[in-house]
Design a protein around this motif. Structure first.
Motif, mmCIF file in Angstrom:
data_model
loop_
_atom_site.group_PDB
_atom_site.id
_atom_site.type_symbol
_atom_site.label_atom_id
_atom_site.label_comp_id
_atom_site.label_asym_id
_atom_site.label_seq_id
_atom_site.Cartn_x
_atom_site.Cartn_y
_atom_site.Cartn_z
ATOM 1 N N ARG A 65 27.725 -36.432 6.543
ATOM 2 C CA ARG A 65 27.392 -35.000 6.555
ATOM 3 C C ARG A 65 25.970 -34.781 6.028
ATOM 4 N NH1 ARG A 65 32.778 -34.496 4.814
ATOM 5 N NH2 ARG A 65 32.134 -34.314 2.642
ATOM 6 N N TYR A 66 25.620 -35.495 4.963
ATOM 7 C CA TYR A 66 24.277 -35.375 4.392
ATOM 8 C C TYR A 66 23.221 -35.723 5.445
ATOM 9 C CZ TYR A 66 20.070 -36.442 1.730
ATOM 10 O OH TYR A 66 18.779 -36.469 1.282
ATOM 11 N N THR A 69 22.924 -33.313 8.356
ATOM 12 C CA THR A 69 22.218 -32.111 7.920
ATOM 13 C C THR A 69 20.722 -32.378 7.862
ATOM 14 O OG1 THR A 69 24.119 -31.366 6.631
ATOM 15 C CG2 THR A 69 21.976 -30.416 6.050
ATOM 16 N N ARG A 70 20.346 -33.526 7.324
ATOM 17 C CA ARG A 70 18.928 -33.864 7.221
ATOM 18 C C ARG A 70 18.299 -34.008 8.614
ATOM 19 N NH1 ARG A 70 16.613 -32.104 3.182
ATOM 20 N NH2 ARG A 70 15.126 -33.795 2.915
ATOM 21 N N THR A 73 17.874 -30.479 10.172
ATOM 22 C CA THR A 73 16.861 -29.627 9.540
ATOM 23 C C THR A 73 15.475 -30.274 9.500
ATOM 24 O OG1 THR A 73 17.422 -30.471 7.332
ATOM 25 C CG2 THR A 73 18.577 -28.471 8.085
#
Length: 156
Positions: A65-66, A69-70, A73
Protein backbone atom coordinates in the motif's frame (compact mmCIF):
# COMPACT_ATOMS: atom_id res chain seq x y z
CA UNK A 1 -22.44 -10.31 34.67
CA UNK A 2 -19.88 -7.81 35.88
CA UNK A 3 -17.36 -6.48 33.41
CA UNK A 4 -14.61 -7.56 35.77
CA UNK A 5 -15.28 -11.18 34.81
CA UNK A 6 -15.40 -10.60 31.08
CA UNK A 7 -12.57 -12.21 29.10
CA UNK A 8 -10.85 -9.69 26.91
CA UNK A 9 -9.68 -10.86 23.54
CA UNK A 10 -5.98 -11.29 22.94
CA UNK A 11 -6.18 -8.64 20.22
CA UNK A 12 -6.87 -5.95 22.81
CA UNK A 13 -3.39 -6.46 24.25
CA UNK A 14 -1.50 -6.46 20.97
CA UNK A 15 0.37 -3.42 19.79
CA UNK A 16 -1.61 -1.58 17.11
CA UNK A 17 -0.38 -1.80 13.53
CA UNK A 18 -0.22 1.48 11.67
CA UNK A 19 0.33 2.32 8.04
CA UNK A 20 3.89 3.15 7.01
CA UNK A 21 4.33 6.91 7.38
CA UNK A 22 4.29 8.92 4.16
CA UNK A 23 6.87 11.73 4.19
CA UNK A 24 5.21 15.17 4.32
CA UNK A 25 5.31 17.43 1.31
CA UNK A 26 5.45 16.68 -2.40
CA UNK A 27 6.61 13.29 -3.68
CA UNK A 28 9.26 14.53 -6.11
CA UNK A 29 11.17 11.84 -7.99
CA UNK A 30 14.02 11.64 -10.47
CA UNK A 31 13.79 9.31 -13.48
CA UNK A 32 15.80 6.81 -11.44
CA UNK A 33 13.51 7.23 -8.43
CA UNK A 34 10.39 6.65 -10.54
CA UNK A 35 11.94 3.51 -12.06
CA UNK A 36 12.92 2.18 -8.61
CA UNK A 37 9.42 2.83 -7.24
CA UNK A 38 7.80 1.00 -10.18
CA UNK A 39 10.19 -1.93 -9.71
CA UNK A 40 9.40 -2.08 -5.99
CA UNK A 41 5.64 -2.18 -6.65
CA UNK A 42 6.07 -4.89 -9.31
CA UNK A 43 8.26 -6.97 -6.99
CA UNK A 44 5.79 -6.71 -4.11
CA UNK A 45 2.81 -7.50 -6.37
CA UNK A 46 4.52 -10.65 -7.63
CA UNK A 47 4.75 -12.18 -4.13
CA UNK A 48 2.22 -14.90 -3.23
CA UNK A 49 0.78 -13.71 0.09
CA UNK A 50 -1.35 -16.85 0.37
CA UNK A 51 1.80 -18.78 1.27
CA UNK A 52 2.59 -16.40 4.16
CA UNK A 53 1.42 -16.53 7.74
CA UNK A 54 -1.18 -13.92 8.69
CA UNK A 55 1.22 -11.40 10.28
CA UNK A 56 3.72 -11.58 7.42
CA UNK A 57 0.89 -11.14 4.89
CA UNK A 58 -0.41 -8.06 6.76
CA UNK A 59 3.09 -6.56 6.83
CA UNK A 60 3.56 -7.27 3.12
CA UNK A 61 0.20 -5.72 2.20
CA UNK A 62 1.00 -2.65 4.32
CA UNK A 63 4.32 -2.21 2.46
CA UNK A 64 2.59 -2.69 -0.89
CA UNK A 65 0.00 0.00 0.00
CA UNK A 66 2.85 2.38 0.86
CA UNK A 67 4.67 1.84 -2.44
CA UNK A 68 1.45 2.00 -4.52
CA UNK A 69 0.66 5.33 -2.86
CA UNK A 70 4.16 6.59 -3.55
CA UNK A 71 3.89 5.54 -7.21
CA UNK A 72 0.45 7.16 -7.58
CA UNK A 73 1.64 10.45 -6.06
CA UNK A 74 5.07 10.57 -7.73
CA UNK A 75 5.87 13.89 -9.41
CA UNK A 76 8.61 13.47 -11.99
CA UNK A 77 10.72 16.62 -11.86
CA UNK A 78 12.36 18.07 -14.95
CA UNK A 79 16.11 17.67 -15.31
CA UNK A 80 17.84 20.60 -13.61
CA UNK A 81 19.95 23.00 -15.67
CA UNK A 82 22.98 22.66 -13.37
CA UNK A 83 23.41 26.41 -12.96
CA UNK A 84 22.18 26.43 -9.37
CA UNK A 85 21.67 23.78 -6.71
CA UNK A 86 18.27 22.19 -7.34
CA UNK A 87 16.42 18.89 -7.16
CA UNK A 88 18.23 16.39 -9.38
CA UNK A 89 21.68 17.97 -9.18
CA UNK A 90 24.94 16.50 -7.90
CA UNK A 91 26.57 19.05 -5.64
CA UNK A 92 30.17 19.19 -4.46
CA UNK A 93 30.51 21.28 -1.33
CA UNK A 94 33.09 22.09 1.33
CA UNK A 95 32.10 21.85 4.99
CA UNK A 96 34.57 21.91 7.90
CA UNK A 97 37.47 21.88 5.42
CA UNK A 98 36.22 18.60 3.89
CA UNK A 99 34.95 18.31 0.36
CA UNK A 100 31.97 16.02 -0.26
CA UNK A 101 29.58 15.32 -3.12
CA UNK A 102 25.88 14.48 -2.85
CA UNK A 103 22.99 14.08 -5.27
CA UNK A 104 19.72 15.74 -4.28
CA UNK A 105 16.89 13.26 -4.87
CA UNK A 106 13.42 12.28 -3.63
CA UNK A 107 12.63 11.00 -0.14
CA UNK A 108 12.34 7.31 -1.11
CA UNK A 109 15.47 7.39 -3.25
CA UNK A 110 17.67 8.98 -0.58
CA UNK A 111 20.61 6.91 0.67
CA UNK A 112 23.24 9.02 2.46
CA UNK A 113 25.76 6.17 2.41
CA UNK A 114 25.51 6.19 -1.39
CA UNK A 115 25.77 9.99 -1.59
CA UNK A 116 22.06 10.61 -2.20
CA UNK A 117 20.19 12.96 0.12
CA UNK A 118 16.54 13.93 0.18
CA UNK A 119 15.57 17.37 -1.10
CA UNK A 120 13.80 17.85 2.24
CA UNK A 121 16.94 17.24 4.33
CA UNK A 122 18.45 20.21 6.20
CA UNK A 123 21.63 20.09 4.10
CA UNK A 124 19.75 20.10 0.79
CA UNK A 125 17.42 22.87 1.97
CA UNK A 126 20.43 24.99 2.98
CA UNK A 127 22.02 24.57 -0.46
CA UNK A 128 18.94 25.08 -2.68
CA UNK A 129 19.27 27.83 -5.29
CA UNK A 130 22.95 28.45 -4.45
CA UNK A 131 25.56 28.92 -7.15
CA UNK A 132 29.17 27.74 -7.43
CA UNK A 133 31.41 29.77 -5.12
CA UNK A 134 28.58 30.80 -2.84
CA UNK A 135 29.10 30.46 0.93
CA UNK A 136 26.09 29.52 3.00
CA UNK A 137 25.08 29.47 6.63
CA UNK A 138 24.53 25.96 7.95
CA UNK A 139 23.91 24.38 11.36
CA UNK A 140 23.99 27.76 13.08
CA UNK A 141 27.37 28.69 11.62
CA UNK A 142 27.88 31.65 9.31
CA UNK A 143 29.34 30.75 5.90
CA UNK A 144 30.02 27.17 7.05
CA UNK A 145 29.22 25.66 3.66
CA UNK A 146 30.77 26.51 0.29
CA UNK A 147 29.39 25.27 -3.04
CA UNK A 148 32.31 23.96 -5.13
CA UNK A 149 30.53 22.36 -8.09
CA UNK A 150 27.09 21.61 -9.53
CA UNK A 151 26.21 19.03 -12.18
CA UNK A 152 22.75 18.21 -13.50
CA UNK A 153 22.00 14.53 -13.01
CA UNK A 154 20.00 12.72 -15.70
CA UNK A 155 19.86 9.11 -14.49
CA UNK A 156 17.32 6.63 -15.75
Amino acid sequence: MSVAFRRESDDEHMEPKFELPIPPGPNWVTMRGLRLTREKVEALESVDVAAMDEEAAKKHKRELRYWRTRLATAELRPVADGETVAFGTRVTYRLNSQEKTVAIVGDDEADPHDGRISFSSPLARAMMDAEVGEKLDFAGKVEALEIVGIVAVDEA
